[in-house]
Scaffold this active site. Structure first.
Site, PDB file in Angstrom:
ATOM      1  N   CYS A  53       0.898  -1.279  -0.021  1.00  0.00           N
ATOM      2  CA  CYS A  53       0.100   0.092   0.083  1.00  0.00           C
ATOM      3  C   CYS A  53       0.797   1.233  -0.005  1.00  0.00           C
ATOM      4  O   CYS A  53       0.501   2.228  -0.610  1.00  0.00           O
ATOM      5  CB  CYS A  53      -0.881  -0.025   1.292  1.00  0.00           C
ATOM      6  N   ASP A  85      -3.234  -3.333   7.301  1.00  0.00           N
ATOM      7  CA  ASP A  85      -4.676  -3.759   8.034  1.00  0.00           C
ATOM      8  C   ASP A  85      -4.502  -5.125   7.384  1.00  0.00           C
ATOM      9  O   ASP A  85      -5.022  -6.095   8.059  1.00  0.00           O
ATOM     10  CB  ASP A  85      -5.600  -2.945   7.564  1.00  0.00           C
ATOM     11  N   CYS A 126      -2.448   2.869   2.725  1.00  0.00           N
ATOM     12  CA  CYS A 126      -3.074   2.074   3.604  1.00  0.00           C
ATOM     13  C   CYS A 126      -4.016   2.609   4.457  1.00  0.00           C
ATOM     14  O   CYS A 126      -3.885   3.815   4.998  1.00  0.00           O
ATOM     15  CB  CYS A 126      -2.271   1.305   4.396  1.00  0.00           C
ATOM     16  N   ASP A 127      -5.183   1.957   5.053  1.00  0.00           N
ATOM     17  CA  ASP A 127      -6.490   2.542   5.609  1.00  0.00           C
ATOM     18  C   ASP A 127      -6.370   3.652   6.778  1.00  0.00           C
ATOM     19  O   ASP A 127      -6.856   4.842   6.671  1.00  0.00           O
ATOM     20  CB  ASP A 127      -7.206   1.605   6.246  1.00  0.00           C
ATOM     21  N   CYS A 198      -5.535  -1.784  -1.394  1.00  0.00           N
ATOM     22  CA  CYS A 198      -6.789  -2.677  -1.702  1.00  0.00           C
ATOM     23  C   CYS A 198      -7.476  -2.075  -2.879  1.00  0.00           C
ATOM     24  O   CYS A 198      -7.843  -0.969  -2.659  1.00  0.00           O
ATOM     25  CB  CYS A 198      -7.533  -2.997  -0.774  1.00  0.00           C
ATOM     26  N   SER A 476     -14.022  -4.487   8.059  1.00  0.00           N
ATOM     27  CA  SER A 476     -13.112  -3.966   6.798  1.00  0.00           C
ATOM     28  C   SER A 476     -14.123  -3.372   5.724  1.00  0.00           C
ATOM     29  O   SER A 476     -15.286  -3.574   5.741  1.00  0.00           O
ATOM     30  CB  SER A 476     -12.495  -5.031   6.274  1.00  0.00           C
TER      31      SER A 476
END
Length: 563
Positions: A53, A85, A126-127, A198, A476
């Site tokens: 990511c 994550d 990433c998240d 993702c 998620s």
């Protein structure tokens, strides 16, 4: 002379005879007299090789620096952390995920203030990196612009499009005997073929959309994939944009107003984005001094329809949305329908309405992916807020990822995710059950871990239409099915979810926004009077510190100092 005025912070640290030691250190890394006379700008890269990511953010930082230099600034790159994550999912590592959001905000604050930067660009992937960086921008309130690293391209196998969601659900299918190990392996090999986050409209892509909708990122910058050359172009332009907002005196709190948050919520509802965005927008608003509550999300969800068929609720990924106009396409539709405020200022120095007017939306067919608000996929937003006897402070459910609007079933309570997963593996969860996972909230987890391993196992086993799940933990953005999370108050502080017993009836009524335990109020009070909190999972270290400071999910799970 505008650049001199921008040096509000750095001039105090680096000008004058008494600051010679400070300048000496910057000279040792190559800065000249000319550089030291310019605004000192940071490029904060959330960088890590521990996953795809954020592995490329340092490269993007070099292009951001080019833009800052072209705009008259002196840029320096500094890092912040990344907790991946997906790699932590279903393990103790996931307990650090939400925690990392606040750690990111804190580390950015420390570096920016300690080194007297005049402004900064934050690069995330990433998240938790996006909300952490935006929280820092709101907290520091110095010229700032956000840049997203971009998502991975989707994978393909057996004639179908894949994302990481498919790997998790394939595990559920494997455990249920629906596929073999070779099939699972082939899905694993093909699901995430490039670097980037993702590929679906999961949390990372959702938060990139939120940054753009808030006006903190350049128009159209949320959706080009990480592999696109347009990422390089956006990186340079973001560096230039930082110098422009600094010259204009535009600060994050000028951009992140209540109206801007309403716009972001509208985009969240229209895209059926991740439920995690609710936690993060509440936290960012807290840092910006904006009063935002779950009631605001509920109100917007009732008037803004779900119009974008993005995974997991639909068939498309943001890289495909990018081909038809990205987030500007969605916001243009919402603006035309009177569902967002076009007068808010953005980091371009222009209003949102002006940005959308100037953005070139491709003249291509898009109705298969993005509907008009007058003919939506669903007449309400992709996320609904539920309240009731089981969640007095609130809970969230992604209606974009389920067609079930009402479910009444028998409670199957479990004290933690692992206990639940083992029960699913043993085939103990049956149609008609409401799986209740507790002690996984912000304080109880601690860190409010995501339940993707459990939800994917349920869906992969073919129970997605027959089993519901309720938890004080998180999900998620890839989660599908009737899954209710963020139940507040959480079990660890004595919320009603702590005393749900096996066989209790649980009623989930999405249309009316209710989550109720069909147990008499007196009985619930009696159970709570006998309830004792479990001992904390951690008594030292980061997770213990976090558990002692974190607030309810209904407040965004922000950490508040004990003063």
């Amino acid at each position: 002379m505008a650049s001199i005025k921008i040096r509000v912070r750095s001039s105090e640290r680096y000008d004058g005879v008494l600051n010679a030691p400070h300048r000496a250190f910057l000279r040792s890394i190559g800065l000249t007299d000319e550089d030291l006379a310019k605004p000192l700008m940071a490029v904060v890269a959330a960088w890590s090789e521990a996953g795809p990511c954020n592995i490329h953010t340092l490269q993007l930082a070099t292009y951001v620096k080019e833009g800052i230099k072209a705009g008259g600034g002196a840029p320096l790159t500094v890092p912040t952390i990344v907790v991946n994550d997906n790699i932590g999912m279903g393990t103790e590592g996931m307990r650090y995920s939400l925690v990392s959001r606040d750690v990111i905000a804190d580390t950015v604050e420390a570096q920016i203030n300690a080194h007297a930067f005049d402004g900064f660009v934050g690069i995330g992937g990433c998240d938790k990196t996006t909300p952490g960086l935006l929280m820092a921008m709101a907290r520091l309130n110095i010229p700032s612009v956000y840049l997203y690293g971009g998502s991975a391209e989707p994978g393909f196998y057996g004639g179908r499009k894949l994302t990481i969601e498919d790997v998790h659900e394939a595990i559920g299918a494997y455990l249920a005997g629906k596929i073999g190990e070779e099939e699972l392996y082939n899905i694993e090999l093909n699901a995430h073929p490039t670097y980037g986050t993702c590929a679906g409209m999961f949390t990372a892509n959702t938060m990139a959309a939120m940054a753009e909708a808030l006006g903190m990122a350049l128009p159209g910058s949320a959706t080009p994939p990480a592999t696109s050359a347009r990422r390089v172009i956006y990186a340079r332009e973001t560096g230039l944009a930082l110098m422009k907002v600094a010259e204009l005196g535009i600060k994050p709190r000028d951009v992140m107003t209540y109206e801007a948050f309403e716009n972001a919520i509208a985009v969240l509802m229209a895209t059926g984005g991740s439920t995690n965005a609710i936690l993060h927008l509440l936290a960012i608003a807290y840092e910006a001094g904006v009063k935002l509550t779950l009631d605001d999300f509920d109100r917007v969800s009732r008037r803004v329809p779900y119009i974008a068929a993005l995974r997991p609720g639909g068939d498309f990924v943001p890289a495909e949305l990018d081909q038809v106009g990205g987030i500007p396409l969605i916001m243009s539709k919402l603006l035309k329908a009177g569902l967002i405020n076009g007068k808010v200022i953005t980091v371009t120095g222009k209003t949102l309405e002006e940005n959308l007017r100037e953005f070139k939306i491709p003249n291509v067919k898009h109705d298969h992916m993005v509907k008009d608000p007058s003919t939506p996929i669903k007449p309400w937003g992709g996320i609904r807020i539920l309240k009731g006897s089981l969640a007095p402070e609130g809970a969230v459910v992604k209606v974009a990822a389920t067609g079930i609007m009402r479910f009444e079933g028998k409670a199957r309570p479990f004290n933690g995710e692992e206990e639940t997963f083992q029960a699913i593996k043993r085939g103990e969860v049956k149609p008609g059950d409401v799986v209740v996972i507790r002690y996984e909230g912000p304080k109880g987890g601690p860190g409010m871990p995501e339940m993707l391993r459990v939800t994917s196992a349920i869906v992969g086993a073919g129970l997605g239409q027959d089993v519901a799940l309720v938890t004080d933990g998180r999900f998620s953005g890839a989660t599908r099915g009737l899954m209710v999370g963020h139940v507040a108050p959480e079990a660890a502080v004595g919320g009603p979810i702590a005393v749900v017993e096996d066989g209790d009836r649980v009623i989930i009524d999405v249309e009316n926004g209710r989550l109720d335990l069909a147990v008499p109020e007196d009985e619930v009070k009696r159970r709570l009077s006998r309830w004792q909190p479990p001992p904390p999972r951690y008594r030292s270290g980061l997770l213990a510190k976090y558990a002692s400071l974190v607030t309810s999910a209904s407040m965004g799970a922000v950490t508040l100092p004990r003063i």
